[in-house]
Write an enzyme that holds these catalytic residues in place. Structure first.
Site, mmCIF file in Angstrom:
data_model
loop_
_atom_site.group_PDB
_atom_site.id
_atom_site.type_symbol
_atom_site.label_atom_id
_atom_site.label_comp_id
_atom_site.label_asym_id
_atom_site.label_seq_id
_atom_site.Cartn_x
_atom_site.Cartn_y
_atom_site.Cartn_z
ATOM 1 N N PHE A 107 0.805 -1.215 0.000
ATOM 2 C CA PHE A 107 0.000 0.000 0.000
ATOM 3 C C PHE A 107 0.843 1.272 0.000
ATOM 4 O O PHE A 107 1.916 1.331 0.603
ATOM 5 C CB PHE A 107 -0.940 0.007 1.209
ATOM 6 C CG PHE A 107 -1.803 -1.219 1.289
ATOM 7 C CD1 PHE A 107 -2.814 -1.439 0.362
ATOM 8 C CD2 PHE A 107 -1.584 -2.185 2.267
ATOM 9 C CE1 PHE A 107 -3.597 -2.583 0.413
ATOM 10 C CE2 PHE A 107 -2.364 -3.331 2.327
ATOM 11 C CZ PHE A 107 -3.366 -3.534 1.399
ATOM 12 N N ASP A 108 0.300 2.287 -0.690
ATOM 13 C CA ASP A 108 0.904 3.620 -0.705
ATOM 14 C C ASP A 108 0.116 4.597 0.165
ATOM 15 O O ASP A 108 0.660 5.591 0.640
ATOM 16 C CB ASP A 108 0.938 4.180 -2.132
ATOM 17 C CG ASP A 108 1.711 3.284 -3.084
ATOM 18 O OD1 ASP A 108 2.770 2.780 -2.677
ATOM 19 O OD2 ASP A 108 1.245 3.091 -4.225
ATOM 20 N N VAL A 109 -1.187 4.331 0.321
ATOM 21 C CA VAL A 109 -2.072 5.241 1.047
ATOM 22 C C VAL A 109 -2.814 4.471 2.129
ATOM 23 O O VAL A 109 -3.321 3.370 1.889
ATOM 24 C CB VAL A 109 -3.102 5.889 0.086
ATOM 25 C CG1 VAL A 109 -4.016 6.844 0.851
ATOM 26 C CG2 VAL A 109 -2.397 6.602 -1.059
#
Length: 306
Positions: A22-24
């Site tokens: 995940f990035d967010v």
């Protein structure tokens, strides 16, 4: 059959794998970061760790009593760095919906059941309103009120929306006014439908419990602008330009946080056990949603290896 959630607590390899996906991170607040004014242990360090790994954090809360600047003040007071643009609360989501999506023809005021957070966000969008924190409505209903509501003389003819949120001063007069406005054709909205509010290590009535009498009176279900409403998800996606496949929703409540992430087709959902729901709730046959991952508490993510 739904796959069982992966348990992260104490498993550094699983945590590393989880973080890499995940990035967010969309973070619920009450029950995840804190309960009332009690900040859970290790939260500040956990958020610092996520930011150090280049993760983007968005604080997504259904609590409508505070506007975004108020939430930033609370985060700052608890030692959590943030900026207003990282905060997405149901009061803000409601104001965006009314001004940019509903687009009712003027003049159209909002009758507010709720606290100052809703009022602040309506002002930012230039939306006229009545009710809310008006002290004139924080009183017992009178025989004159009954007459004025019956003949319409106590009602503002420009009201086209009733917006119900968490109201610490809810009373018979406010409920009666909301009922009459909706009977006369006003659109019924709710900031969110949370049945309870986690506070001081226990639970209290939530915004959803405030709107239930109006639902019962009108037979209408309000359009809800908080989690799990996908209107809120669309607004978040549009504002932050996020990739849903690389986004994870973190929360403590299945029928808001986790359902929000599942229905929004996010890459993952993480349930923490510091708030409303526990393991037995998603293991039940009638579970409204099942998380992809779970941990005892958010700070367990610090078990990742660098």
């Amino acid at each position: 059959m739904l796959q069982s959630p992966k348990y992260l607590t104490g498993d550094s390899a699983a945590i590393n794998e989880f973080l890499d996906k995940f990035d967010v991170f969309l973070l619920d607040c009450d029950g995840v970061l804190w309960s009332g004014d009690h900040l859970f242990e290790g939260i500040v360090e956990t958020l610092e760790m996520l930011r150090s790994k280049g993760k983007r954090i968005v604080f997504v809360t259904n609590n409508s009593t505070k506007a975004r600047p108020d939430y930033q003040k609370k985060l700052t007071a608890m030692g959590i760095p943030s900026n207003v643009e990282e905060i997405f609360a149901s009061a803000y989501s409601s104001a965006i919906y009314i001004s940019r999506i509903l687009k009712l023809p003027a003049p159209n005021k909002v009758f507010v059941i709720g606290e100052s957070g809703i009022e602040t966000e309506l002002r930012t969008e230039g939306i006229p309103f009545i009710g809310g924190t008006d002290p004139a409505l924080r009183r017992d209903i009178t025989p004159e009120d009954f007459n004025g509501l019956a003949d319409g003389s106590l009602l503002d003819p420009d009201v086209g929306v009733v917006l119900a949120g968490l109201d610490f001063h809810i009373n018979y007069l406010k409920l009666s006014m909301a009922f009459q406005y909706i009977r006369r054709g006003a659109t019924f909205l709710a900031t969110n439908l949370d049945s309870t509010l986690p506070m001081s290590h226990t639970f209290f009535p939530g915004a959803g419990s405030i709107s239930i009498p109006i639902v019962n009176m009108t037979g209408q279900t309000p359009i809800a602008l908080g989690k799990p409403s996908q209107a809120m998800m669309d607004a978040i996606e549009g504002k932050f330009q996020l990739d849903r496949a690389r986004t994870c929703m973190v929360g403590d409540r299945l029928n808001t946080d986790i359902q929000f992430g599942v229905e929004g087709k996010l890459g993952g959902t993480l349930a923490v056990l510091t708030g409303v729901n526990k393991k037995e709730h998603w293991e039940a046959a009638d579970a409204v949603a099942v998380p992809a991952y779970y941990a005892d508490k958010l700070s367990d993510l610090r078990g990742a290896t660098s």
